[in-house]
Structures are given as structure tokens and as C-alpha cells.
Design a protein around this motif. Structure first.
Motif, PDB file in Angstrom:
ATOM      1  N   GLU A  56       2.703  12.713  -1.480  1.00  0.00           N
ATOM      2  CA  GLU A  56       1.814  11.709  -2.077  1.00  0.00           C
ATOM      3  C   GLU A  56       2.564  10.409  -2.345  1.00  0.00           C
ATOM      4  OE1 GLU A  56      -0.998  11.094  -6.069  1.00  0.00           O
ATOM      5  OE2 GLU A  56      -0.037  13.036  -5.684  1.00  0.00           O
ATOM      6  N   SER A 105       6.851   4.482  10.052  1.00  0.00           N
ATOM      7  CA  SER A 105       7.213   5.650   9.239  1.00  0.00           C
ATOM      8  C   SER A 105       8.550   5.408   8.548  1.00  0.00           C
ATOM      9  CB  SER A 105       7.292   6.906  10.103  1.00  0.00           C
ATOM     10  OG  SER A 105       8.291   6.764  11.082  1.00  0.00           O
ATOM     11  N   ARG A 110       5.430   9.394  -0.937  1.00  0.00           N
ATOM     12  CA  ARG A 110       5.880   8.807   0.336  1.00  0.00           C
ATOM     13  C   ARG A 110       4.745   8.047   1.014  1.00  0.00           C
ATOM     14  NH1 ARG A 110       6.718  13.100   4.716  1.00  0.00           N
ATOM     15  NH2 ARG A 110       4.449  12.807   4.725  1.00  0.00           N
ATOM     16  N   ASN A 111       3.544   8.632   1.015  1.00  0.00           N
ATOM     17  CA  ASN A 111       2.400   7.973   1.657  1.00  0.00           C
ATOM     18  C   ASN A 111       2.041   6.678   0.956  1.00  0.00           C
ATOM     19  OD1 ASN A 111       2.280  10.052   3.479  1.00  0.00           O
ATOM     20  ND2 ASN A 111       0.619  11.141   2.452  1.00  0.00           N
ATOM     21  N   GLU A 123       2.729   2.727   3.037  1.00  0.00           N
ATOM     22  CA  GLU A 123       1.509   2.061   3.490  1.00  0.00           C
ATOM     23  C   GLU A 123       1.735   0.552   3.627  1.00  0.00           C
ATOM     24  OE1 GLU A 123      -3.122   1.583   2.030  1.00  0.00           O
ATOM     25  OE2 GLU A 123      -1.966   3.310   1.356  1.00  0.00           O
TER      26      GLU A 123
END
Length: 877
Positions: free
Chosen positions: A301, A195, A303-304, A308
Motif C-alpha cells: 500500500e 516502477s 509503495r503504491n 504514483e
């Protein structure tokens, strides 16, 4: 270019005309059709106003069109206000009028037939003027924008930032730099945790957030810690595609050779794949500089997409001016940037104002420079702006000119302080702009209280209508919290039901700048009052001699924020009645007049009237009670006032009443008719022994009782005070708060709840207080703040105090007999602030780490315990 506020004015007018109560009233007097047509024309114009406001900066013809429109809008507001005045007058006449009143009404200009004819003509006049100005809207090519969503998308490329900075240009940020680098280099608790850690830097415009981020970005330790560094200026846009493109280009790796225009042609899926390939397995640092969007969906959105497949320990450093954005993005506590010290500010100023070593040749200029730096209040961009302005200038008069002028009167380039601050203002929604601008009516370093701000904003009609189950005070709270979030307020103290704060001197300069066509704070530098000023504030009473021009009739506010002592109030009031008939706010606090003219009753538009702390006045004219629009009446501290004016019941709009009187009994039959009364203060009323027996106040939220020497009992219960949230009792030397306990217990037997909404309680200067009153226990689920001060005979705090599950603050001072805290005080898990001073034994027992009570209070975030040494010094004195 100054702010015009016309969108918010249009919105307010349309909301008022569309309200059910207004439409019903207009039908009764036969003006419904006229007002409906006016509303439709206003709606047509309002639709293009946002676009016009955004385009006006470089179009003088458009600016003039908006000024004409604003003039018509204000005229329309006055006409509608006249209609409301008549509607209120009819309500009062119906409820409280005598036959004599009705006959007088019939033969006056308020006669329904005369009024209808007059109003119809005025509405036609407004519509005609509005139609004429509105017809020109087509020639400006304006787009229809129905909702003010701010942010305003400028595409101002001058704001785009880069990551380069010279360490020698950064002064006074070493500690901030080290704190952030320490956070960046920290490993996640779990090495496998993928994270992203996000560290926000928050502060007012010009405070050096971007410079600090660059300072960190270029540190060699960061190069060693991260395999990939990227710098992206987000600015006012948060378009996912564009941000991904910026991140790809910033990565500057062989995997991303495409130029910008080619990347713009790639679809989102391909961009995402390219981004994943670049970031895969990399431990990176990404700086997102200058974030303005609070769209959480977009942030999540992005940040994701970024996190990844990235390596553990990757970090994002974000800079923003807005607290709520920092909270939304951050995974750690925001790094709030503070002002530079005076020493660092002067060093930075000298660096920008002189070539190296040159300052030593001009010590007299450096001395003036110290005074100039004081204007900047520790904001680096302001220091740089004024230093640059004086670079290679060695004439004393040039330096004195900069020292003696307001910053907004000095030349400004795109990257200087005023444009930087103005950008924050430009991002405010329209409903906040006008409210913020009214801060310009107060002097610098003024300590604001939410209740006075609430009164001013409410009286001038700049607050949105409260929603269901809301009050105007709730709206004010929302506005202040939003302004705080955007770094416009500082030194903010949350009292639970009220707030105290200041604004930075440079923010005050911004308020002066944006409102210079409407508001005027009159001081020794102001020689004349310009035409068409709407709001006047006198820094000192002797400035009132400044001449009013013949066209000053539009004045809506006259106030003395530092008090009107010495002012010729009688003459001023005569001027108001004859000239300023549209006045909404008249604050004559601390004046010394002995009488008020009966003609004050002619100021029918007045919402806010204060002669607080006038020590000479004995009588108020009963004509004050003819002002049916009056929402705030303040005669607190008028110690010679023999009686309140007759007819208080007619003030059906009154929300706040602050009174002092020599009467032994309040005119309850009058006051109980004030069904909208939310705030009541009673002070310096020495002949009253008891108040409120059986009197109901259905809407009262705040009760302040002070300096009532004969007062013995204060009956309070939920039957009569169902909405009470704030209770402040001060300097009532004979008051026993338990005198009514028998009645109280009897009501409890009947199962009635007691004061279950109390949030803030202060007991101050009450020598009869030996223990806290039992009835306070029944506010266990609501009480947030308890203040006990100068209660010399208070001996103990009850064990039930530990049941106050929502209590956030407990302040105890100058209670020398108080020697212990409740045993279970550690049960107050919500308690955040505990301050104890002036209680010698208790302070000793609560000393950090060594006092016997310390283990029970050490969990509290903010603990202040006066040191025994200081107590002993005070005793010796």
C-alpha cells in the motif's frame, strides 16, 4: 533485568492440559476436574502476561510478581510432568508388563489409588499457590493481550534517526558505499519504467546500516542524481498515515508547510493528495531506516502511494535487521553488511577512545585496545561503545577491566551495543526467546548442529507442538530459519535435512544477559552456583567442583559442551539422583567412567541422556529402560559396550537412538517397538555383518551407519524405511551397497517405490564403492545433497545422476580414480553448489574457463574446483 519466559511456559502448560490425549488420561485416573480448574486459572493469568512482560522493565514490584509466578509455573510443569510419567508407565505395563511387574506396581507409590491421592493434593497445592499470586494481578492495571504478535511498540524516541553524519566518523565502509551508490545511480532498463527500485541493507544490530545509509545519502553524487532526498526513520511502527506524514515533512518543500500536529488531523485521502503533489514528476531518493514490520499488505500500500506519478529512476534505500523484510521490499539483491576488518576496527576504536594524536602517547593502552577490539568481532557499535567507555581514561587497570569483562557486565547507555542487540531480542516472539536463550549454555565460537539443538529444545519442552503432518524436526527448522532471518545466526550451512551454524560473539553475550537468572555457563570466573539456576553447562570438567547450594534442586540441565573427560561422573550422577530429581537433560559425552549407577532409573523426568564416546564403559544398567520419558539416548562411540540394556522396548517416547555395541545382532524385537524412532545411528559396531533384514522403521527419517568394519550389506527399501530422508554411510570398509540388489529388483517387479523421500546422502570412506548403487536412482525427484568422500575405487558417476532434478549440492573429494562427470550434468538446473577436490584428473578437466567440462558446469552458482598446483603440492608432501 533478565528474561523470565513465563508467557511461553504458560502457553506450553495450557496447550498440554488442553490436548485430547491429556484430558482422556486425566479422566481415567479421576483427575479431570482438578486439571480443568488449573487450566482455567492459568488462562486467566496468561491473558495479562504479555502486558506485564512489556511493563516490568521499570517496575520492580511487577518484576518480583513475575518471578513468583514463574516459580509457580515451573512447579505446575513438574506436577503435570509427574502425571505424564505415570501415564507412560501404565502404557508400558499394559503392553510389556509381567505379573511380577503388575504386583510390584500395585505395592509401589505408583499404585493408582495412592497416585491419585498424591496427585490431587499436588494439583490443589499448585492451584492454591497460583490463585494467591494471580490475585495480585489487578493491582498492576494490566491489559488483556491474548496473542503474542510482537512487535512490541515502545515509541522509544532515542532510536529515531536522522540523515546527518560526518564522513570522518565512517571507517571501513567505502566499498559498501560505492556498491550502493552504483545501484542508486543505475538507470532502469526502460527509461519509461516508473516502477520503484528498492535496495535493502541488511545486518545484525550495531553493524552500521544506518551509518552507511547516511554516508550514501550525503554524497555529492547523490545530490546531483536526485532532485529530492527524504530520510524517514520507520522504527517499530508501520502506520501508513504516520509514514506519509514523515515523508511529507522530510521532503521539506513549500508545498508542505503544515506542522506535525496539524498533519495528524488531516484524513488519509488528503495526506495522499499532498504526497502525490510533492512527489509528482520528481526523481527522488527515499531512505526508510530501521524497518521492522513484515506486513506485506501495508508495504505494498505504501509503495503504491509513493510510486504514483514519480519520475523514472526514483529509488528507495531501506535498512533492516531481518532478511525476510529485505526480501519482501527489495527489487535487487540485499546488500548484506559484513563485519569490519581488525585494522578498521582498531582505527575506529582509537578514534573513540582517544583525542586526536593522544594514542601515540599511550602505546601500552593501544595494545590492550587491540585485545578489547577482538571482543567486538567487527561490529562498529560495539567498538564505539567500548572505546567511548575508556575515553580520557589512562589507568591500565581500567582498560584491563573492560578487556576481561563480558560486554553485558559493562555500563551501557541507550545508544550502546547491548541495548541495540536487545532490541532485536525484544522483537522475537515468545516461543523463539526461550530457544534463543539456551544458546548461552554453549561456549563462544561453538559450531552448532541442528540435531543437537533439536534434542536440547525438545527435551526441555520449549518447542511448539507439531501441526498435522509435521515433526518436531520441522518445527526446529522453522525456528532456525526465523532466527537466521533476524540476523541471530551466521555461517549458516543448509544440508537439506540438517543445518550447521554459529552465533556472533556479541549475540552470545546477549544470550548470556537475557538468561542470567536461569542458565549458567560455568568457567574459571564462576566461583559459586547461585540458587535457583535451572540449566548448568560446564565449560571444562574441572569446574564441576563448584559447590551446589541446598536450593539447587530445580536444576533441569547438566551438560559438558566440550566433553566431560576427566570428570567424576559417578559422583555427579549420585548428586543428580539425590538432588536433581527433576533433571531433563544429562549430557556426559566423552566421560571416562567404567560404570553407571542403577539409580539412574530414578531420574524419571529425564528426556536426554548421553555418554557418547565413553571408551571404558562395558555395561549400561537395565534401569535406564525405566525412564519412559526418555526421548534421546546416545551411547555412540562407546566401543567397549558389550550389549545394549535389556528392555529398550519400554522406552516408548524414544525419538533418537545412537548406539555402539559388540553384539553381532541388534535386539530387533526390542527396537521395532520404538514406533516414534526418527533418528538411528549405529557406529563402531565391528561384529555386525548385516543389519535391518526385514526390520521395519515406520517413522525413521535419519540413518547414520559408520565404522562397522564387518558390515557387508545394508538392505534399504521403502517398505521398511518409508520416511527415510537422510542416509550417511561412513568407513564401512567391507560394505557392498549392491549386495541386496536381487531382492531390490524383485520388489521393483512388484511395483514398489524405493526410498522416494531421500534428500541427503553421504558415502564416505567406502573402498568397495566402484559405482553409485542403482537404487539411488529411484530418489531422483527427492535428492537434494549428495556427498562422496574418500572412496578410493570409485571410477565413474552414472549418467542417470543427471535426472536428479532437485539436487542442489554435489560434493566430491578424495576419489582419485574418478576422472569424469556425467555428460548431461548441465541438465541439473537446480544444482547450486559443486565442490571437487582430491580428484586430480577430474579437477584438471573442471578448471574454470580452460577445462573440458567447464562449459557444462559454468552455470552453477557456487563452483569450487581444487587447483592442480595444490594437488601437486599435496602429492609431493
Amino acid at each position: 533485568m533478565a528474561e523470565l519466559f513465563i508467557f511461553s511456559i504458560a502457553e506450553s502448560l495450557i496447550t498440554k492440559l488442553a490436548s485430547h490425549a491429556f484430558q482422556e488420561a486425566s479422566r481415567v485416573v479421576g483427575l479431570y476436574d482438578h486439571l480443568r480448574d488449573l487450566k482455567e486459572t492459568l488462562s486467566l493469568v496468561k491473558a495479562v502476561l504479555l502486558d506485564a512482560e512489556q511493563k516490568q522493565e521499570h517496575n520492580h514490584e511487577l518484576q518480583e510478581w513475575l518471578r513468583q509466578l514463574k516459580s509457580v509455573f515451573y512447579y505446575a510443569e513438574d506436577v503435570i510432568d509427574e502425571f505424564e510419567c505415570q501415564t507412560l508407565r501404565k502404557q508400558v505395563l499394559k503392553a510389556h508388563g509381567t505379573i511380577k511387574d503388575e504386583v510390584s506396581h500395585f505395592f509401589s507409590s505408583s499404585n493408582p489409588l495412592v497416585f491419585r491421592s498424591k496427585m490431587a493434593q499436588q494439583i490443589k497445592d499448585v492451584s492454591k499457590r497460583l490463585d494467591k499470586v494471580a490475585a495480585d494481578r489487578h493491582k498492576f492495571g494490566l491489559r488483556i493481550i491474548d496473542v503474542d504478535t510482537r512487535v512490541v511498540h515502545r515509541r522509544d524516541t532515542s532510536r529515531m534517526t536522522h540523515s546527518r553524519v560526518s564522513d570522518s566518523d565512517v571507517i571501513g565502509r567505502e566499498n559498501d558505499k560505492e556498491n550502493i551508490i552504483e545501484l542508486l545511480m543505475q538507470q532502469n532498463p526502460n527509461d519509461d519504467d516508473k516502477s520503484l527500485s528498492v535496495i535493502p541493507i541488511v545486518g545484525i544490530g550495531g553493524l552500521g546500516k544506518t551509518t552507511l545509509a547516511k554516508f550514501v545519502f550525503n554524497d555529492k553524487r547523490i545530490d546531483k542524481c536526485f532532485t529530492l532526498k527524504m530520510w524517514v526513520c520507520v522504527s517499530d511502527d508501520f502506520d501508513i498515515n504516520q509514514l506519509i506524514i514523515k515523508i511529507i515533512n522530510s521532503a521539506n518543500v513549500a508545498d508542505a508547510p503544515l506542522p506535525q500536529q496539524n498533519l495528524n488531523m488531516v484524513d488519509l485521502e488528503q495526506l495522499q493528495n499532498r504526497l502525490r503533489n510533492i512527489l509528482a514528476g520528481q526523481k527522488f531518493l527515499l531512505v526508510l531506516d530501521d524497518v521492522w514490520s513484515d506486513d506485506r499488505v501495508k508495504w505494498v500500500e505504501l509503495r503504491n502511494l509513493i510510486q504514483e506519478g514519480v519520475a523514472a529512476g526514483s529509488k528507495i534505500l531501506a535498512t533492516t535487521r531481518i532478511d525476510s523484510i529485505a526480501s519482501m521490499m527489495g527489487t535487487v539483491t540485499s546488500q548484506k553488511l559484513q563485519s569490519l576488518s581488525p585494522e578498521n576496527s582498531l582505527s575506529l576504536f582509537v578514534k573513540w577512545a582517544f583525542k586526536e594524536g593522544e594514542d601515540e602517547k599511550h602505546p601500552h593502552l593501544v595494545n590492550i585496545g587491540k585485545e578489547i577490539v577482538n571482543k567486538c568481532k567487527g561490529v562498529p557499535l560495539a567498538v564505539r561503545t567500548l572505546g567511548s567507555l575508556l575515553f580520557s581514561k589512562f589507568e591500565t587497570n581500567e582498560w584491563e577491566y573492560v578487556r576481561d569483562n563480558e560486554i553485558w557486565n559493562l555500563p551501557q547507555k541507550k545508544d550502546d551495543i547491548l541495548p541495540a542487540l536487545k532490541l532485536s531480542y525484544d522483537f522475537l516472539p515468545s516461543y523463539l526467546r526461550q530457544c534463543f536463550a539456551l544458546f548461552s549454555l554453549y561456549p563462544k565460537d561453538y559450531i552448532f548442529h541442528s540435531f543437537e539443538v533439536s534434542r536440547l529444545w525438545g527435551a526441555l519442552g520449549v518447542l511448539a507442538s507439531p501441526r498435522k503432518n509435521e515433526t518436531p524436526e520441522d518445527v526446529v527448522k522453522q525456528y532456525l530459519v526465523e532466527l537466521l532471518s533476524r540476523s541471530f545466526l551466521q555461517d549458516f550451512i543448509d544440508g537439506g535435512t540438517f543445518y550447521q551454524f554459529k552465533i556472533h560473539d556479541l549475540v552470545h553475550d546477549l544470550a548470556l544477559f537475557v538468561t542470567k537468572e536461569e542458565c549458567l555457563l560455568i568457567n574459571s570466573h564462576i566461583q559459586n552456583i547461585p540458587e535457583n539456576i535451572w540449566h548448568l553447562s560446564f565449560a571444562e570438567y574441572n569446574f564441576i567442583g563448584n559447590s551446589f547450594t541446598s536450593k539447587s534442586v530445580a536444576v533441569r540441565t547438566i551438560m559438558f559442551p566440550n566433553g566431560a573427560e576427566g570428570a567424576n561422573v559417578e559422583a555427579l550422577l549420585n548428586t543428580c539422583v539425590s538432588k536433581f530429581k527433576l533433571l531433563r537433560v544429562l549430557d556426559l559425552s566423552d566421560s571416562t567412567c567404567k560404570t553407571l549407577s542403577r539409580s539412574i532409573g530414578k531420574l524419571k523426568h529425564l528426556r536426554y541422556f548421553s555418554i557418547q564416546n565413553n571408551r571404558n564403559i562395558k555395561r549400561l544398567p537395565n534401569s535406564i529402560c525405566k525412564i519412559q520419558n526418555l526421548q534421546f539416548l546416545n551411547v555412540l562411540g562407546c566401543k567397549e559396550l558389550e550389549a545394549l540394556p535389556k528392555g529398550l522396548r519400554k522406552l516408548i517416547s524414544l525419538r533418537s537412538l545412537d548406539i555402539s555395541t559388540k553384539q553381532p545382532v541388534l535386539p530387533y524385537s526390542e527396537i521395532t517397538n520404538l514406533i516414534s524412532l526418527a533418528h538411528l545411528s549405529i557406529g563402531s559396531s565391528h561384529n555386525m555383518e548385516s543389519i535391518f533384514g526385514g526390520v521395519k522403521f515406520p517413522a525413521l527419517k535419519t540413518l547414520y551407519v559408520a565404522d562397522c568394519h564387518s558390515l557387508k550389506s545394508l538392505p534399504l527399501d521403502v517398505t521398511n524405511f518409508p520416511e527415510l530422508e537422510t542416509l550417511f554411510v561412513q568407513d564401512c570398509v567391507n560394505l557392498d551397497l549392491e549386495l541386496w540388489k536381487d531382492d531390490h529388483e524383485e520388489q521393483n517387479l512388484n511395483g514398489l517405490p524405493q526410498l522416494v523421500k531421500l534428500k541427503y546422502v553421504a558415502f564416505w570412506g567406502l573402498p568397495q564403492l566402484v559405482a553409485l548403487p542403482q537404487w539411488l536412482q529411484e530418489s531422483a525427484n527427492s535428492l537434494q545433497t549428495l556427498i562422496i568422500k574418500n572412496c578410493n575405487n570409485l571410477e565413474m558417476l552414472p549418467e542417470w545422476l543427471s535426472t536428479m532434478t532437485n539436487q542442489k549440492a554435489l560434493h566430491i573429494s578424495d576419489c582419485p580414480k574418478l576422472i569424469s562427470l556425467p555428460d548431461n550434468i548441465h541438465h541439473l538446473t537446480a544444482l547450486e553448489h559443486l565442490h571437487i577436490r582430491g580428484c586430480p584428473e577430474l579437477c584438471k578437466k573442471c578448471q574454470p574457463h580452460v577445462g573440458e567440462f567447464w562449459s557444462k558446469i559454468s552455470h552453477i552458482k557456487d563452483v569450487f574446483i581444487e587447483e592442480p598446483e595444490k594437488l601437486e603440492e599435496e602429492e609431493d608432501e
